[in-house]
Design a protein around this motif. Structure first.
Motif, PDB file in Angstrom:
ATOM      1  N   VAL A   1      11.700   4.855  -9.505  1.00 22.96           N
ATOM      2  CA  VAL A   1      12.882   4.466  -8.724  1.00 22.96           C
ATOM      3  C   VAL A   1      12.824   4.995  -7.290  1.00 22.96           C
ATOM      4  N   PRO A   2      12.624   6.310  -7.090  1.00 21.09           N
ATOM      5  CA  PRO A   2      12.561   6.761  -5.695  1.00 21.09           C
ATOM      6  C   PRO A   2      11.390   6.145  -4.932  1.00 21.09           C
TER       7      PRO A   2
ATOM      8  N   VAL B   1      12.551   2.838  -3.794  1.00 20.10           N
ATOM      9  CA  VAL B   1      13.567   2.976  -2.755  1.00 20.10           C
ATOM     10  C   VAL B   1      12.946   3.427  -1.439  1.00 20.10           C
ATOM     11  N   PHE B   2      12.019   4.377  -1.500  1.00 20.94           N
ATOM     12  CA  PHE B   2      11.380   4.880  -0.279  1.00 20.94           C
ATOM     13  C   PHE B   2      10.502   3.835   0.370  1.00 20.94           C
ATOM     14  N   ALA B   3       9.719   3.135  -0.439  1.00 16.21           N
ATOM     15  CA  ALA B   3       8.655   2.321   0.144  1.00 16.21           C
ATOM     16  C   ALA B   3       9.037   0.852   0.328  1.00 16.21           C
TER      17      ALA B   3
ATOM     18  N   ARG C   1       0.807  -1.218   0.000  1.00 16.03           N
ATOM     19  CA  ARG C   1       0.000   0.000   0.000  1.00 16.03           C
ATOM     20  C   ARG C   1       0.841   1.268   0.000  1.00 16.03           C
ATOM     21  N   ALA C   2       1.933   1.265   0.782  1.00 14.48           N
ATOM     22  CA  ALA C   2       2.738   2.482   0.849  1.00 14.48           C
ATOM     23  C   ALA C   2       3.288   2.815  -0.530  1.00 14.48           C
TER      24      ALA C   2
ATOM     25  N   ARG D   1      13.413  -4.544  15.265  1.00 12.74           N
ATOM     26  CA  ARG D   1      13.964  -3.252  14.911  1.00 12.74           C
ATOM     27  C   ARG D   1      14.959  -2.681  15.898  1.00 12.74           C
TER      28      ARG D   1
ATOM     29  N   HIS E   1      18.527  -1.920  16.662  1.00 15.44           N
ATOM     30  CA  HIS E   1      19.865  -1.976  16.087  1.00 15.44           C
ATOM     31  C   HIS E   1      20.864  -2.119  17.217  1.00 15.44           C
TER      32      HIS E   1
ATOM     33  N   PRO F   1      13.187   0.178   2.991  1.00 19.76           N
ATOM     34  CA  PRO F   1      13.195   0.182   4.467  1.00 19.76           C
ATOM     35  C   PRO F   1      12.529  -1.036   5.101  1.00 19.76           C
ATOM     36  N   PRO F   2      11.317  -1.428   4.679  1.00 15.82           N
ATOM     37  CA  PRO F   2      10.755  -2.618   5.326  1.00 15.82           C
ATOM     38  C   PRO F   2      11.493  -3.901   4.980  1.00 15.82           C
TER      39      PRO F   2
ATOM     40  N   SER G   1       0.559   4.137  -2.774  1.00 16.39           N
ATOM     41  CA  SER G   1       0.110   5.498  -2.500  1.00 16.39           C
ATOM     42  C   SER G   1       1.138   6.515  -3.002  1.00 16.39           C
ATOM     43  N   LEU G   2       2.437   6.161  -2.934  1.00 15.83           N
ATOM     44  CA  LEU G   2       3.445   7.074  -3.484  1.00 15.83           C
ATOM     45  C   LEU G   2       3.292   7.186  -4.992  1.00 15.83           C
ATOM     46  N   ARG G   3       3.078   6.030  -5.636  1.00 14.22           N
ATOM     47  CA  ARG G   3       2.941   6.053  -7.089  1.00 14.22           C
ATOM     48  C   ARG G   3       1.700   6.846  -7.484  1.00 14.22           C
TER      49      ARG G   3
ATOM     50  N   ALA H   1       4.788   9.904  -7.848  1.00 21.87           N
ATOM     51  CA  ALA H   1       6.220   9.736  -7.641  1.00 21.87           C
ATOM     52  C   ALA H   1       6.817   8.879  -8.745  1.00 21.87           C
TER      53      ALA H   1
END
Lengths: 268, 546
Positions: free
Chosen positions: B177-178, B181-183, B164-165, B278, B280, B186-187, B168-170, B174
């Motif tokens: 590529v970014p 990378v953003f969505a 979903r994330a 999570r 570190h 990280p997960p 929603s960016l697309r 957006a």
């Protein structure tokens, strides 16, 4: 009290229908929304509210009728043009769709990916710098303290406000909100709707952009699906009712007759 | 029900009987009586390894080379894996990708399967004939098959994420590529890192193996010392390999538990359902800080240079090799040689797997970390004995899997004539170490609750274990055995190359005599065997789970 909206047309739907397979989700919808309007979409679950929003942000195309968003018809657009159009439309959904594992700042900046383009977006992920606009957006939602917090550490209400900050920084001309307050208590719900209203209002200081110069920009439009007519009356200028894919009323909120609502939620 | 049991038993027993018959032909000698004393010499030197300063410096340098090759190979594999994984995953393409993309994707999937069906040692052999004994050979030989495997795993990891994330960016316009990378990163990050460290562990072992073709590091020193029968050196080197392997295992295991709750067992079985954690830890931070400088040092110290790839000589040799490889041809002795090689390979894999399972059944139960059960705590003495037994079992498994199968094979070939048996023995011992550890780790997750419940109702402890723990454990043993069998078939190439039998031996022989058209045929045969075994094993695994 009734005043005819005079801004420019933001979206125009004429006889729009959308079917999934053989099932019609939306049929024969005529609707024009202008700048400065805040429209509540009311209706029971399955009435076609989400389908309407998906049509309005260009991620879905109508099966029939004509649809015009911010002056262009998404059906005829190339991928690049469609992206350019979608950049001007901000969507916020109940699930928020945040990336949980990164800092709040990244989620806010995600609203600017389209504006930035690829190289700058990647650079910002590697070296995040909170600039003025990001801080302004977070201040507007009361989260300036959380810039460097991990998103997943925030509470549900705070995350909702991060999603709104992402919307604010995108500076959309049309904001679509899919049941943004469904899981909030009444006070929070009011706050969130007020913020969304602010997101489409220009020249409130929030949007004061040092780069843009003194250009007066007109207000945008807000379309929000809701279940609470009371909130619609407080925060919107206009309400439309959907039932089984059809538009059954469309009125200025103050003129909304209680009977219309009874009719809307009555069991078939 | 009974019929099913009998059928099941036959499915297991018949291949083993057939493989034994193939390994022990009645008409020829198996044991090389002349070689037996050599084994005695080898064992006798165990207590006096060569420890003078000069040789230790050689060992240290070789260890550094091995680490550097492994690190660079893993880095290359991760680049291939990340790019390939993004192309393969459905998530990264927001809508249904256009037809050309889908065609390229299908092609890429096939190419990746083909790349990883060829063992890294075979890759090294092929690369040596183009690049010569360049350090680059080791790096590429690791990067290619590992990268193909990693692409598969990363692709699956991306597809298991919530979309979903990204959507929603697309939808907010957006660029691709970014947004990805953003969505997505990280997960997926913790799982990908965890897998990367698992791959690094494997790469260290594979680099030692690659020594057999002469590209440097501990493996090469081992082969040199073995073939010149300097047994005292062999023991020093084996100790170095074991220590290196143990250190890397411990480091990477620590990191993996810190970052994501994924055990080695889960990764090697092709994926994980664990939720990333999570926190570190300092370990994870310092390791992350060390990675980039470490790679730079590895690059400089190992003398790897990409110039070998672009040189005129390489280009000519590559073109020449490709021209030589096609069209494929049969060996001069006819297709029986190929089918014989295929059958030898299968027999070797079946026997090796039987030996591995035997080792696992004997050693693994002791290698499971003791857990507190519901009853009163055992007396201190009993716990100490239990701990010592556990430590010994773990060390045995570590030694079995750390000594490369090539070394086991060379040792076996001292006392046995070349053939299926020494290969199966070497591969079986090594696979026993790997399987034993995987199974022990997975047994640690078998719930002790049912057993404790039985004990509380008065059932004797041993009986309760048999009734409550064995069924669950047996299923894990079977699953991992089938999975390892697929790998085992591929690894027969390794013992073949040092002279045992099967397709690997044929490959090495024909490469030595530059009979490249035959090499192509053999590569195709290996590919077919490995794909067929993978398909059958997948069917069986599904059937067992159902």
């Amino acid at each position: 009290m009734t005043q005819t909206p005079s801004g420019e047309v933001v979206v125009r739907l004429q006889g729009v229908g959308r079917r999934f397979g053989a099932t019609p989700a939306l049929a024969g919808v005529d609707l024009t929304i202008r700048q400065g309007e805040r429209v509540a979409v009311l209706g029971p679950s399955g009435a076609g509210k989400s389908t309407l929003l998906a049509l309005l942000n260009g991620s879905l195309e109508p099966s029939e009728g004509s649809l015009e968003i911010l002056g262009s018809a998404p059906a005829g657009l190339s991928t690049r043009e469609r992206r350019a159009l979608q950049r001007r439309v901000g969507t916020i959904s109940q699930g928020l769709d945040l990336v949980e594992q990164v800092r709040v700042l990244h989620n806010v900046n995600a609203g600017r990916l389209a504006e930035w383009g690829t190289p700058r977006a990647l650079a910002s992920l590697a070296w995040p710098r909170p600039d003025r606009r990001a801080l302004d957006a977070l201040t507007a939602v009361g989260l300036e303290w959380a810039v460097h917090e991990r998103t997943e550490r925030l509470s549900g209400g705070e995350r909702q406000r991060v999603a709104i900050a992402r919307l604010l920084i995108q500076r959309p001309e049309l904001v679509l909100a899919d049941e943004p307050v469904a899981s909030l208590d009444p006070t929070r719900a009011s706050e969130v709707l007020a913020l969304l209203g602010q997101a489409v209002r220009r020249g409130t200081g929030l949007d004061a952009d040092p780069d843009a110069g003194p250009v007066a920009r007109p207000d945008g439009a807000l379309v929000v699906t809701l279940h609470q007519p009371l909130l619609a009356r407080q925060h919107c200028t206009r309400a439309i009712g959907l039932r089984e894919g059809r538009l059954i009323f469309d009125a200025v909120v103050d003129d909304l007759p209680p009977a219309a609502l009874d009719d809307l939620y009555a069991r078939a | 029900m009974l019929l099913r049991r009998v059928a099941g038993a036959l499915i297991i027993l018949l291949p083993i009987l057939w493989a034994l018959r193939r390994a022990l032909p009645g008409d020829s000698d198996v044991v090389n009586a002349g070689g037996v004393p050599l084994i005695g010499d080898l064992l006798a030197k165990a207590l006096s390894p060569r420890l003078d300063g000069e040789f230790l410096r050689v060992v240290l340098e070789a260890t550094g080379t091995t680490l550097a090759f492994a690190a660079l190979g893993t880095a290359g594999a991760l680049v291939i894996g990340l790019l390939g994984g993004l192309v393969l995953s459905d998530v990264a393409w927001s809508r249904r990708p256009p037809l050309p993309v889908r065609l390229v994707r299908g092609l890429l999937r096939g190419v990746l399967v083909a790349i990883r069906s060829v063992h890294e040692l075979v890759w090294a052999l092929l690369l040596v004939s183009v690049l010569g004994l360049d350090p680059l050979v080791a790096v590429i030989a690791i990067a290619l098959p590992f990268g193909a495997q990693t692409a598969q795993v990363f692709g699956d990891t991306f597809d298991a994420l919530p979309t979903r994330a990204l959507r929603s960016l697309r939808d907010a316009g957006a660029p691709a590529v970014p947004a990805v990378v953003f969505a997505l990163l990280p997960p997926a990050g913790p799982l990908m890192l965890s897998y990367s460290f698992y791959r690094f562990e494997c790469a260290v072992r594979s680099t030692v193996l690659l020594g057999a073709v002469g590209v440097g590091g501990l493996g090469q020193e081992l082969v040199v010392s073995l073939s010149s029968r300097n047994w005292d050196e062999v023991w020093t080197l084996i100790a170095a390999v074991i220590v290196l392997s143990a250190l890397v295992d411990a480091w990477s295991g620590r990191l993996r538990t810190d970052m994501a709750v994924a055990s080695c067992a889960e990764w090697s079985a092709g994926g994980t359902t664990s939720v990333p954690r999570r926190s570190h830890s300092r370990w994870a931070r310092w390791s992350a800080v060390a990675v980039v400088p470490g790679l730079v040092v590895a690059w400089i110290a190992s003398g790897v240079s990409l110039s070998g790839l672009t040189s005129e000589r390489t280009r000519m040799l590559t073109v020449g090799l490709l021209e030589d490889l096609v069209p494929p041809a049969l060996p001069s002795a006819g297709w029986q040689v190929v089918t014989g090689g295929v059958l030898d390979t299968l027999a070797m894999a079946v026997l090796a797997m039987s030996i591995a399972v035997l080792i696992t059944v004997v050693v693994s139960p002791w290698a499971v970390a003791a857990r507190r059960s519901g009853g009163p705590p055992a007396p201190l003495g009993a716990r100490a004995v239990r701990w010592v037994v556990w430590a010994i079992a773990r060390v045995v498994l570590l030694v079995l899997r750390s000594v490369p199968p090539t070394v086991w094979a060379v040792i076996a070939l001292l006392a046995l004539f070349p053939g299926v048996l020494p290969g199966a023995l070497a591969l079986g011992i090594y696979t026993g170490g790997v399987l034993g550890r995987l199974v022990a780790e997975s047994w640690e997750s078998v719930s002790p609750a049912p057993r404790d419940a039985l004990v509380r109702t008065g059932v004797p402890g041993a009986l309760a274990t048999v009734a409550a723990v064995v069924p669950a454990s047996a299923q894990q043993l079977v699953t991992y055995t089938l999975y390892r069998f697929e790998i085992c078939v591929r690894e027969t190439a390794v013992v073949g190359i040092v002279g045992a039998a099967g397709l690997g031996r044929l490959l090495a022989d024909n490469l030595n005599f530059f009979r490249f058209p035959v090499v192509t045929t053999l590569l195709l045969a290996s590919f077919a065997v490995s794909v067929a075994v993978e398909l059958i094993s997948r069917r069986l695994r599904h059937a067992i789970r159902a």
